[in-house]
Design an enzyme around this catalytic site. Structure first.
Site, PDB file in Angstrom:
ATOM      1  N   LYS A   7       0.824  -1.212   0.000  1.00 12.34           N
ATOM      2  CA  LYS A   7       0.000   0.000   0.000  1.00 12.34           C
ATOM      3  C   LYS A   7       0.856   1.259   0.000  1.00 12.34           C
ATOM      4  CE  LYS A   7      -3.628   2.218   2.758  1.00 12.34           C
ATOM      5  NZ  LYS A   7      -4.409   2.143   4.008  1.00 12.34           N
ATOM      6  N   GLN A  70       8.392  -9.320   9.538  1.00 19.05           N
ATOM      7  CA  GLN A  70       7.720  -9.759  10.745  1.00 19.05           C
ATOM      8  C   GLN A  70       7.414 -11.254  10.625  1.00 19.05           C
ATOM      9  OE1 GLN A  70       3.626  -7.483   9.695  1.00 19.05           O
ATOM     10  NE2 GLN A  70       3.545  -8.634  11.596  1.00 19.05           N
ATOM     11  N   GLY A  99      -0.083  -8.856  12.897  1.00 17.96           N
ATOM     12  CA  GLY A  99      -0.339  -7.514  13.416  1.00 17.96           C
ATOM     13  C   GLY A  99       0.923  -6.817  13.884  1.00 17.96           C
ATOM     14  N   HIS A 100       0.788  -5.498  14.155  1.00 19.25           N
ATOM     15  CA  HIS A 100       1.993  -4.718  14.495  1.00 19.25           C
ATOM     16  C   HIS A 100       2.487  -4.951  15.916  1.00 19.25           C
ATOM     17  CE1 HIS A 100      -1.199  -2.153  16.036  1.00 19.25           C
ATOM     18  NE2 HIS A 100      -1.595  -1.838  14.821  1.00 19.25           N
ATOM     19  N   ASN A 128       2.333   3.907  11.470  1.00 15.67           N
ATOM     20  CA  ASN A 128       1.828   3.267  10.263  1.00 15.67           C
ATOM     21  C   ASN A 128       2.256   4.098   9.058  1.00 15.67           C
ATOM     22  OD1 ASN A 128       0.493   1.306  11.775  1.00 15.67           O
ATOM     23  ND2 ASN A 128      -1.374   2.515  11.909  1.00 15.67           N
ATOM     24  N   ASP A 130       0.855   4.622   6.369  1.00 14.81           N
ATOM     25  CA  ASP A 130      -0.217   5.376   5.717  1.00 14.81           C
ATOM     26  C   ASP A 130      -0.725   6.547   6.562  1.00 14.81           C
ATOM     27  OD1 ASP A 130      -1.729   4.165   7.698  1.00 14.81           O
ATOM     28  OD2 ASP A 130      -2.866   2.881   6.353  1.00 14.81           O
ATOM     29  N   LYS A 272      -6.947   5.151   5.074  1.00 16.14           N
ATOM     30  CA  LYS A 272      -7.453   3.783   5.120  1.00 16.14           C
ATOM     31  C   LYS A 272      -8.457   3.511   4.008  1.00 16.14           C
ATOM     32  CE  LYS A 272      -5.222   2.947   8.975  1.00 16.14           C
ATOM     33  NZ  LYS A 272      -4.017   2.084   8.964  1.00 16.14           N
TER      34      LYS A 272
END
Length: 399
Positions: A7, A70, A99-100, A128, A130, A272
């Site tokens: 993204k 990750q 997930g983060h 993030n 974005d 988003k």
């Protein structure tokens, strides 16, 4: 948003992507202070190869980019709670990035954490990619040093658009992150109250690297599990599965002197949806050194924009709105159905445009819409068709 690949490479401003803007920010930081602040990218197995190719274009930009991966976790069948993959070499669709909240162990396991510590780097700023408002703020860094905090979470004032956002609470004398997924149904409305919970987590986090090393090595991390239900294709069937994820904010209770700081709304500008994309592409903002800055002609918060399903994918958004309208005086925009905005459109106040199923509304070049509802009946138009509504140009509408 209908993206294929990372993204972070979506174009958001003046031909620049999320990554382009981030690199420019850090390049300016390094040039200004004669330092070498590295830029870390945590990838999943889905984006790692693409990212490795993309970042080659930044060679010579004066920014050291360090990617790391990750973890890869097995998806779980919802009915049996058994793992979807049969073995390590099972299809990539059987796995997911968790997930983060996985950032702590991923930094440690990749060896990146130790390399940063060896270079004398003590603090990292996590956000993030974005979130276009997440830029380095040296005042927060100074505050972290002065308070000897190992963890700082940036919070900003909650509005009606943020009622689902997590917040920090005092739980039995310690600070905790409370997410809406953890709230019993009978208390959800209470959680959404902007009077009771005035702030929400922006996911802009400042972390001490030595503290991360300590909590990982001592196996102190106990992050609340967030079950995320999804479906995957298996043969001709859609299979319900679970992904067990964690959030980086949940780790706040494991760090010393951890606390939240209330920051201006401009530090939370996530993209988003295509509604968010329209906002950041508009005349509300200008770009300076990779940072989005609000147009001084704008008074108050950013407008609320709601684009319907026709605008869900970036490609569809670009087809219907090839040129972003002027929205400096806009308060609220809702567009539903097949609506096309031509070049040079200006939106002011509250604007609602509704095209019924099977019909199209075309807003012609140079139109000015102010406090108006444009519907299928074309009440403001001198052109009316069975399956199309074309508003006469130039058009100036006001209620």
């Amino acid at each position: 948003m209908g993206c294929v690949g990372p993204k972070s490479v979506i174009e958001v401003r003046d031909g620049m992507s999320f990554l382009d803007l981030s690199v420019r920010q850090i390049e300016f930081l390094n040039e200004t202070y004669k330092v070498n602040v590295p830029f870390l990218l945590m990838n999943s197995f889905n984006t790692n190869d693409d990212t490795a190719n993309i970042i080659k274009k930044y060679d010579g930009h004066g920014v050291e980019i360090i990617p790391f991966n990750q973890s890869r976790y097995p998806r779980i069948y919802k009915d049996s709670l058994l793992p979807v993959p049969k073995d390590f070499d099972s299809s990539i669709s059987d796995w997911y990035p968790p997930g983060h909240g996985d950032v702590f162990e991923s930094l440690y396991n990749s060896g990146v954490l130790e390399k940063l510590l060896e270079r004398g780097i003590e603090i990292i700023f996590l956000s993030n990619v974005d979130n276009l408002g997440a830029v380095v703020d040296l005042r927060i860094l100074q505050h972290m040093v002065e308070t000897e905090a190992e963890y700082i979470m940036e919070l900003t004032n909650k509005t009606k658009a943020d009622v689902k956002g997590g917040t920090i609470i005092d739980y039995e004398g310690s600070v905790r992150l409370l997410e809406i997924a953890q709230v019993p149904k009978e208390h959800v409305n209470e959680f959404k109250s902007i009077k009771k919970f005035r702030y929400f987590n922006t996911n802009n986090i400042w972390l001490n690297l030595k503290a991360i090393k300590r909590v990982v090595e001592n196996d102190e991390l106990e992050l609340e599990i967030i079950p995320n239900g999804k479906s995957i294709q298996k043969g001709d069937s859609d299979i319900s599965i679970l992904q067990l994820e964690t959030a980086v904010g949940a780790a706040i209770r494991h760090f010393r002197n951890a606390h939240g700081v209330n920051v201006p709304r401009r530090r939370f500008l996530p993209v988003k949806t295509c509604s968010d994309l329209m906002l950041v592409k508009s005349d509300l903002y200008t770009v300076k050194h990779g940072q989005l800055q609000q147009n001084p002609a704008r008074f108050g918060d950013a407008p609320l924009i709601k684009l319907g399903p026709h605008f869900k994918k970036v490609s569809d958004f670009q087809k219907h709105i090839p040129s972003i309208p002027k929205i400096i005086e806009l308060d609220h925009l809702t567009i539903t159905g097949a609506v096309n905005l031509a070049r040079g459109v200006t939106l002011k106040g509250t604007v609602i445009i509704v095209a019924n199923e099977g019909s199209t509304i075309d807003i012609p070049p140079g139109s000015i819409l102010e406090n108006v509802v444009v519907q299928e009946a074309c009440a403001y138009s001198n052109t009316k068709r069975a399956h199309s509504c074309l508003i006469s140009s130039p058009a100036v509408f006001s209620r």
